[in-house]
Scaffold this motif. Structure first.
Motif, PDB file in Angstrom:
ATOM      1  N   ILE A 152      47.889 -69.680 -42.196  1.00 56.83           N
ATOM      2  CA  ILE A 152      48.932 -68.635 -41.909  1.00 56.83           C
ATOM      3  C   ILE A 152      49.698 -68.309 -43.115  1.00 56.83           C
ATOM      4  CG2 ILE A 152      50.867 -68.009 -40.356  1.00 56.83           C
ATOM      5  CD1 ILE A 152      48.188 -70.354 -39.124  1.00 56.83           C
ATOM      6  N   SER A 153      50.106 -69.461 -43.742  1.00 58.69           N
ATOM      7  CA  SER A 153      50.982 -69.155 -44.744  1.00 58.69           C
ATOM      8  C   SER A 153      50.648 -70.217 -45.772  1.00 58.69           C
ATOM      9  CB  SER A 153      52.332 -69.058 -44.750  1.00 58.69           C
ATOM     10  OG  SER A 153      53.153 -68.904 -45.718  1.00 58.69           O
ATOM     11  N   GLY A 154      50.243 -70.046 -47.106  1.00 54.15           N
ATOM     12  CA  GLY A 154      49.970 -71.057 -48.135  1.00 54.15           C
ATOM     13  C   GLY A 154      51.098 -70.993 -49.122  1.00 54.15           C
ATOM     14  N   TYR A 155      50.680 -70.547 -50.468  1.00 55.10           N
ATOM     15  CA  TYR A 155      52.132 -70.131 -51.402  1.00 55.10           C
ATOM     16  C   TYR A 155      52.546 -68.728 -51.140  1.00 55.10           C
ATOM     17  CZ  TYR A 155      53.853 -68.398 -55.687  1.00 55.10           C
ATOM     18  OH  TYR A 155      54.731 -67.882 -56.510  1.00 55.10           O
ATOM     19  N   ARG A 156      53.765 -68.871 -51.346  1.00 57.53           N
ATOM     20  CA  ARG A 156      54.768 -67.619 -51.172  1.00 57.53           C
ATOM     21  C   ARG A 156      55.591 -67.403 -52.476  1.00 57.53           C
ATOM     22  NH1 ARG A 156      58.125 -69.111 -46.027  1.00 57.53           N
ATOM     23  NH2 ARG A 156      56.590 -69.314 -44.598  1.00 57.53           N
ATOM     24  N   SER A 157      55.232 -66.408 -52.840  1.00 60.31           N
ATOM     25  CA  SER A 157      55.998 -66.058 -54.193  1.00 60.31           C
ATOM     26  C   SER A 157      57.474 -65.810 -53.788  1.00 60.31           C
ATOM     27  CB  SER A 157      55.578 -64.521 -54.700  1.00 60.31           C
ATOM     28  OG  SER A 157      55.861 -63.750 -53.669  1.00 60.31           O
ATOM     29  N   PRO A 158      58.425 -65.890 -54.681  1.00 56.18           N
ATOM     30  CA  PRO A 158      59.867 -65.766 -54.371  1.00 56.18           C
ATOM     31  C   PRO A 158      60.339 -64.525 -53.858  1.00 56.18           C
ATOM     32  CG  PRO A 158      59.343 -66.784 -56.514  1.00 56.18           C
ATOM     33  CD  PRO A 158      57.987 -66.385 -56.078  1.00 56.18           C
ATOM     34  N   LYS A 159      59.361 -63.339 -54.066  1.00 55.08           N
ATOM     35  CA  LYS A 159      59.707 -62.042 -53.683  1.00 55.08           C
ATOM     36  C   LYS A 159      59.389 -62.285 -52.023  1.00 55.08           C
ATOM     37  CE  LYS A 159      58.203 -57.323 -54.167  1.00 55.08           C
ATOM     38  NZ  LYS A 159      57.292 -56.305 -54.812  1.00 55.08           N
ATOM     39  N   THR A 160      58.068 -62.653 -51.958  1.00 56.29           N
ATOM     40  CA  THR A 160      57.772 -62.430 -50.403  1.00 56.29           C
ATOM     41  C   THR A 160      58.828 -63.509 -49.760  1.00 56.29           C
ATOM     42  OG1 THR A 160      55.475 -62.136 -50.696  1.00 56.29           O
ATOM     43  CG2 THR A 160      56.021 -63.377 -48.684  1.00 56.29           C
ATOM     44  N   ASN A 161      59.066 -64.643 -50.173  1.00 58.63           N
ATOM     45  CA  ASN A 161      59.902 -65.562 -49.375  1.00 58.63           C
ATOM     46  C   ASN A 161      61.177 -64.877 -49.098  1.00 58.63           C
ATOM     47  OD1 ASN A 161      59.898 -68.491 -48.362  1.00 58.63           O
ATOM     48  ND2 ASN A 161      61.933 -68.454 -49.344  1.00 58.63           N
ATOM     49  N   ALA A 162      61.834 -64.130 -50.107  1.00 60.06           N
ATOM     50  CA  ALA A 162      63.136 -63.629 -50.078  1.00 60.06           C
ATOM     51  C   ALA A 162      62.881 -62.286 -48.927  1.00 60.06           C
ATOM     52  CB  ALA A 162      63.603 -62.909 -51.197  1.00 60.06           C
ATOM     53  N   MET A 163      61.937 -61.704 -48.741  1.00 62.10           N
ATOM     54  CA  MET A 163      61.708 -60.674 -48.034  1.00 62.10           C
ATOM     55  C   MET A 163      61.575 -61.250 -46.578  1.00 62.10           C
ATOM     56  SD  MET A 163      59.111 -59.349 -45.596  1.00 62.10           S
ATOM     57  CE  MET A 163      57.729 -59.635 -46.608  1.00 62.10           C
ATOM     58  N   LEU A 164      60.832 -62.507 -46.345  1.00 55.86           N
ATOM     59  CA  LEU A 164      60.665 -63.093 -45.082  1.00 55.86           C
ATOM     60  C   LEU A 164      62.131 -63.715 -44.613  1.00 55.86           C
ATOM     61  CD1 LEU A 164      57.323 -64.585 -45.457  1.00 55.86           C
ATOM     62  CD2 LEU A 164      57.799 -62.741 -44.047  1.00 55.86           C
ATOM     63  N   GLY A 200      54.572 -74.233 -53.723  1.00 55.09           N
ATOM     64  CA  GLY A 200      52.915 -75.026 -53.617  1.00 55.09           C
ATOM     65  C   GLY A 200      53.022 -76.307 -53.089  1.00 55.09           C
ATOM     66  N   MET A 201      54.072 -76.700 -51.972  1.00 57.77           N
ATOM     67  CA  MET A 201      54.032 -77.913 -51.301  1.00 57.77           C
ATOM     68  C   MET A 201      54.238 -77.852 -49.992  1.00 57.77           C
ATOM     69  SD  MET A 201      57.026 -79.489 -53.793  1.00 57.77           S
ATOM     70  CE  MET A 201      57.205 -81.030 -52.786  1.00 57.77           C
ATOM     71  N   ALA A 202      53.783 -76.543 -49.231  1.00 56.37           N
ATOM     72  CA  ALA A 202      54.027 -76.341 -47.748  1.00 56.37           C
ATOM     73  C   ALA A 202      52.848 -75.462 -47.418  1.00 56.37           C
ATOM     74  CB  ALA A 202      55.247 -75.715 -47.595  1.00 56.37           C
ATOM     75  N   ILE A 203      52.525 -75.725 -46.238  1.00 61.09           N
ATOM     76  CA  ILE A 203      51.223 -74.771 -45.490  1.00 61.09           C
ATOM     77  C   ILE A 203      51.426 -74.482 -44.093  1.00 61.09           C
ATOM     78  CG2 ILE A 203      49.790 -76.618 -45.273  1.00 61.09           C
ATOM     79  CD1 ILE A 203      47.532 -74.859 -46.159  1.00 61.09           C
ATOM     80  N   ASP A 204      51.289 -73.336 -43.467  1.00 58.30           N
ATOM     81  CA  ASP A 204      51.472 -73.190 -42.040  1.00 58.30           C
ATOM     82  C   ASP A 204      49.912 -73.132 -41.795  1.00 58.30           C
ATOM     83  OD1 ASP A 204      53.976 -73.163 -42.327  1.00 58.30           O
ATOM     84  OD2 ASP A 204      54.272 -70.975 -42.471  1.00 58.30           O
ATOM     85  N   ILE A 205      49.617 -73.774 -40.661  1.00 56.81           N
ATOM     86  CA  ILE A 205      48.369 -74.079 -40.420  1.00 56.81           C
ATOM     87  C   ILE A 205      47.853 -74.126 -38.745  1.00 56.81           C
ATOM     88  CG2 ILE A 205      47.541 -75.261 -42.351  1.00 56.81           C
ATOM     89  CD1 ILE A 205      47.417 -77.933 -40.636  1.00 56.81           C
TER      90      ILE A 205
END
Length: 180
Positions: free
Chosen positions: A106-118, A134-139
């Motif tokens: 569902i979500s692996g790496y997130r750029s800072p831009k994407t994370n700020a938006m979310l 790069g230390m988290a994943i939604d599965i």
């Protein structure tokens, strides 16, 4: 210290190390040499990969690159090397669940831009998310109940575990042990 005492000390240390290793379960010894494989499917991009990422004594760089590509930020296209410990955690999770089914991302790496938006849209998104490191994943894993996936992840005691049954996924990371 005499040469005799020094040699005696080395022998005793060697015996102690051998005794300690004899207490490690046989399965742990086997896991050091057994190949490790993971299969991923990214729900957002439709991409998948199935790779043996560990062969006896080393990681396979091409497999890790393939994983990093499938786990990239699907909004920006940015990829980064994910934590190898995350792949180890996911492999161990599939062993605990006794499944070789693919892991749906569902979500692996997130750029800072994407994370700020979310994070701007939801208080449930951490401003300093492990996804950006790069230390988290939604599965999710087809055929595995989310509650069972959560229990298995918690049993490993290897990082954070978040449970999102309404959204249909479990978050795992290689940060400190915690749950929500």
């Amino acid at each position: 210290m005499t040469a005799f005492d020094n040699n005696r000390r080395k022998i005793l240390l060697g015996i102690g190390a051998a005794a300690a290793l004899s207490q490690v379960p046989l399965t742990a010894h086997a896991s050091l040499s057994a190949p490790k494989r993971l299969s991923f499917y990214n729900r957002h991009t439709g991409e998948s990969t199935s790779q043996t990422f560990w062969t006896p004594s080393q990681y396979d760089p091409s497999a890790l690159d393939a994983f990093n590509q499938v786990l990239r930020d699907h909004r920006t296209g940015e990829a980064m090397p994910m934590d190898n410990g995350l792949y180890e955690l996911l492999h161990d999770l599939t062993r605990v669940l006794d499944t070789d089914r693919r892991i749906e991302i569902i979500s692996g790496y997130r750029s800072p831009k994407t994370n700020a938006m979310l994070a701007g849209k939801s208080a449930k998104v951490a401003k300093k998310s492990y996804h950006m490191k790069g230390m988290a994943i939604d599965i999710a894993i087809p055929g595995v109940e989310l509650s069972d996936l959560r229990k298995a992840a918690l049993s490993l005691k290897r990082g954070g575990v978040g449970y999102y049954p309404k959204s249909g996924f479990v978050h795992v990371d290689t940060g400190r042990v915690r749950q929500w």
